[in-house]
Design a protein around this motif. Structure first.
Motif, PDB file in Angstrom:
ATOM      1  N   VAL A 267       0.833  -1.198   0.000  1.00  0.00           N
ATOM      2  CA  VAL A 267       0.000   0.000   0.000  1.00  0.00           C
ATOM      3  C   VAL A 267       0.867   1.247   0.000  1.00  0.00           C
ATOM      4  CG1 VAL A 267      -1.647   1.346   1.358  1.00  0.00           C
ATOM      5  CG2 VAL A 267      -2.000  -1.109   1.065  1.00  0.00           C
ATOM      6  N   LYS A 268       1.927   1.259   0.822  1.00  0.00           N
ATOM      7  CA  LYS A 268       2.818   2.413   0.864  1.00  0.00           C
ATOM      8  C   LYS A 268       3.513   2.610  -0.477  1.00  0.00           C
ATOM      9  CE  LYS A 268       5.205   3.665   4.319  1.00  0.00           C
ATOM     10  NZ  LYS A 268       6.212   3.770   5.405  1.00  0.00           N
ATOM     11  N   ARG A 271       0.961   4.119  -2.949  1.00  0.00           N
ATOM     12  CA  ARG A 271       0.704   5.521  -2.632  1.00  0.00           C
ATOM     13  C   ARG A 271       1.879   6.410  -3.046  1.00  0.00           C
ATOM     14  NH1 ARG A 271      -0.459   6.471   3.301  1.00  0.00           N
ATOM     15  NH2 ARG A 271      -1.025   8.543   2.506  1.00  0.00           N
ATOM     16  N   THR A 272       3.093   5.959  -2.777  1.00  0.00           N
ATOM     17  CA  THR A 272       4.272   6.738  -3.139  1.00  0.00           C
ATOM     18  C   THR A 272       4.406   6.867  -4.657  1.00  0.00           C
ATOM     19  OG1 THR A 272       5.435   6.000  -1.146  1.00  0.00           O
ATOM     20  CG2 THR A 272       6.777   6.899  -2.931  1.00  0.00           C
ATOM     21  N   LYS A 275       0.851   8.910  -5.965  1.00  0.00           N
ATOM     22  CA  LYS A 275       0.186   9.983  -5.213  1.00  0.00           C
ATOM     23  C   LYS A 275       0.080  11.289  -6.008  1.00  0.00           C
ATOM     24  CE  LYS A 275       4.372  11.535  -2.769  1.00  0.00           C
ATOM     25  NZ  LYS A 275       4.983  11.777  -1.432  1.00  0.00           N
ATOM     26  N   PHE A 278      -2.436  10.809  -8.864  1.00  0.00           N
ATOM     27  CA  PHE A 278      -3.771  10.675  -8.280  1.00  0.00           C
ATOM     28  C   PHE A 278      -4.321  12.042  -7.881  1.00  0.00           C
ATOM     29  CE2 PHE A 278      -6.888   9.700  -5.012  1.00  0.00           C
ATOM     30  CZ  PHE A 278      -7.515   8.562  -5.506  1.00  0.00           C
ATOM     31  N   ARG A 279      -3.496  12.835  -7.201  1.00  0.00           N
ATOM     32  CA  ARG A 279      -3.944  14.162  -6.767  1.00  0.00           C
ATOM     33  C   ARG A 279      -4.218  15.069  -7.966  1.00  0.00           C
ATOM     34  NH1 ARG A 279      -3.688  17.726  -2.493  1.00  0.00           N
ATOM     35  NH2 ARG A 279      -2.747  16.194  -1.108  1.00  0.00           N
ATOM     36  N   SER A 285      -5.939  13.623  -2.049  1.00  0.00           N
ATOM     37  CA  SER A 285      -4.823  12.721  -1.758  1.00  0.00           C
ATOM     38  C   SER A 285      -5.302  11.281  -1.646  1.00  0.00           C
ATOM     39  CB  SER A 285      -4.132  13.132  -0.455  1.00  0.00           C
ATOM     40  OG  SER A 285      -3.595  14.432  -0.557  1.00  0.00           O
ATOM     41  N   LEU A 286      -4.419  10.349  -1.962  1.00  0.00           N
ATOM     42  CA  LEU A 286      -4.704   8.927  -1.822  1.00  0.00           C
ATOM     43  C   LEU A 286      -4.252   8.490  -0.434  1.00  0.00           C
ATOM     44  CD1 LEU A 286      -5.602   6.208  -3.001  1.00  0.00           C
ATOM     45  CD2 LEU A 286      -3.279   5.939  -3.929  1.00  0.00           C
ATOM     46  N   GLY A 287      -5.213   8.231   0.450  1.00  0.00           N
ATOM     47  CA  GLY A 287      -4.894   7.800   1.809  1.00  0.00           C
ATOM     48  C   GLY A 287      -5.033   6.301   1.959  1.00  0.00           C
ATOM     49  N   ILE A 288      -4.828   5.821   3.187  1.00  0.00           N
ATOM     50  CA  ILE A 288      -4.948   4.378   3.421  1.00  0.00           C
ATOM     51  C   ILE A 288      -6.389   3.974   3.703  1.00  0.00           C
ATOM     52  CG2 ILE A 288      -2.598   4.291   4.329  1.00  0.00           C
ATOM     53  CD1 ILE A 288      -3.847   3.881   7.119  1.00  0.00           C
ATOM     54  N   GLU A 350     -12.143   8.803  -0.868  1.00  0.00           N
ATOM     55  CA  GLU A 350     -11.272   9.787  -0.229  1.00  0.00           C
ATOM     56  C   GLU A 350     -11.934  11.163  -0.197  1.00  0.00           C
ATOM     57  OE1 GLU A 350      -8.645   9.225   1.379  1.00  0.00           O
ATOM     58  OE2 GLU A 350      -8.002   7.232   0.708  1.00  0.00           O
TER      59      GLU A 350
END
Length: 459
Positions: A267-268, A271-272, A275, A278-279, A285-288, A350
């Motif tokens: 997941v990290k 996201r990295t 991100k 995605f934004r 933001s793409l959160g968990i 989100e």
């Protein structure tokens, strides 16, 4: 929420120096069928202040939500109920003295044609007339800080003056960028390390007294010595409601909790990697949390008992997925519900969370936003919690607790490696969910998070 000030049938008219005025009752609005009373938490204007239409007047707090009430028209405010009082829905807490338009004034009180048609000439040598009550309030009020495009509530302005702060340096999170008391306190916390905490000092020979109990709802008692002084404060309606619901869950359910841990590496990594894209594409933001909502829905579909309620001697199965997301607010924990979460994309999930957080900050959350949830997710990790046991949000049968991500040594393929790990907890009602189903439910969530491609491909 819009303005909740209603014209009373008994509104009175009067003539003052050629002008027709009317008093409008300010009432506590209806906020839901089950809500019969509220606490008048704070007035944003003073008695005798001249207020503008749509200016926020006061804050009410019920056992479920907090709401800011706005003025219906321009006028002079008269406060009838002080802060901290519990008032019934529909009760009059103040009045607004407003000027009636020329047409309406003619209907209420005829005037001479010559007086009506004579143009009103402003004389620069005379100051504008202000009612005596408003004049006294203005004289006692300290010099106001003016920030272009920003409406600062009197109570917030007093705090700024007391602390010697520049309003232009504080970011407002209230409606229209308005600065709230919380914004001022946050600014003080952020800057206290740089310049030290500023506290007003009492004059020599005098001891600073705390606010009166009638104004704050607190009582201070002294024991045998100063070291044993205590303070009593009435629980807010939201806090009372939270206490009652948690006690109800403990007494009326057979609650049990199972635990597991999840490797958050994938997941990290996602996201990295995505991100920024995605934004840029979705504006959020793409959160968990969206990953865990998707994983929970996959598990709920496989274990429908977790998405069911007990009503009497029956089990009610829900074929929809309304996911509650617990959010810690200044006045207590609230759980707004994302409806039909299974139909929403990662970006829509989100955005829904961001919208709810903003609504809570601006006191715009409605009762309908809190009702109808079938499953709840609570993330204590944002506050640094390593492990906890979440309590059921009755009548729901399950709640998932998330915790902070922490690098820990784990064994992978016989090798000790460092991975970002998260403990998760699943509390459930043992009357409807067996231990085997509960353990497998949490394992299913673990599989989806450690292999997020599964929830993206819905497999």
């Amino acid at each position: 929420m819009g303005a909740f000030i209603y014209n009373s049938p008994s509104n009175s008219f009067s003539r003052k120096r050629g002008a027709t005025t009317m008093k409008i009752d300010i009432k506590v609005p209806e906020v839901g069928e089950s809500v019969q009373e509220a606490v008048l938490a704070e007035w944003y204007a003073k008695n005798g202040d001249r207020v503008r239409k749509d200016q926020i007047l006061f804050l009410i707090e019920t056992d479920k939500v907090t709401l800011e009430i706005s003025a219906e028209a321009d006028g002079i405010l008269e406060i009838l109920v002080p802060e901290g009082q519990t008032v019934a829905v529909g009760a009059v807490v103040g009045t607004l003295e407003t000027e009636v338009s020329a047409a309406r004034g003619k209907e209420q009180s005829p005037v001479k044609e010559a007086e009506k048609e004579a143009p009103e000439v402003e004389k620069p040598s005379k100051a504008p007339k202000i009612p005596p009550q408003a004049g006294r309030a203005l004289e006692a009020e300290p010099k106001r800080q003016e920030v272009p495009g920003m409406d600062i509530a009197p109570s917030v302005r007093e705090m700024l003056e007391e602390k010697g702060l520049d309003a232009s340096k504080i970011s407002g999170t209230g409606p229209g960028g308005r600065i709230t008391r919380g914004d001022v306190l946050l600014y003080l916390e952020e800057t206290s390390g740089e310049r030290g905490e500023e506290k007003p000092r009492p004059a020599p020979g005098k001891v600073a007294k705390p606010p009166a109990a009638a104004e704050t709802g607190t009582k201070e008692e002294e024991g045998p010595s100063l070291e044993e002084k205590i303070t009593r404060k009435t629980m807010t309606p939201i806090r009372q409601r939270i206490a009652a619901r948690l006690l109800e869950a403990r007494q009326n359910t057979a609650m049990l909790t199972t635990f597991n841990e999840i490797d958050m590496s994938r997941v990290k990594e996602i996201r990295t990697r995505f991100k920024d894209i995605f934004r840029e594409k979705h504006g959020v933001s793409l959160g968990i949390m969206s990953f865990f909502i998707k994983a929970s829905i996959a598990a709920l579909k496989e274990f429908p008992e977790v998405n069911a309620f007990i009503e009497g001697k029956e089990i009610v199965y829900h074929h929809y997925y309304h996911i509650g997301v617990a959010i810690g607010a200044e006045r207590g924990l609230v759980v707004p519900v994302i409806r039909h979460a299974d139909r929403l994309s990662f970006a829509e999930l989100e955005q829904s969370i961001v919208d709810y957080v903003q609504s809570i900050k601006e006191n715009r959350l409605q009762l309908s936003d809190l009702e109808g949830g079938t499953f709840t997710i609570s993330n204590g990790g944002v506050f640094g919690s390593l492990l906890s046991t979440p309590i059921l949000n009755t009548p729901q049968s399950g709640i998932l607790g998330l915790h902070k991500i922490e690098d820990r040594p784990v064994v992978v393929d016989g090798q000790i490696v460092i991975r970002p790990m998260m403990y998760v907890a699943f509390s459930y009602d043992h009357r409807i969910i067996d231990g085997r189903e509960a353990v497998n439910f949490l394992k299913r969530i673990k599989e989806c998070i450690e292999n997020p491609e599964r929830i993206m491909m819905e497999i």
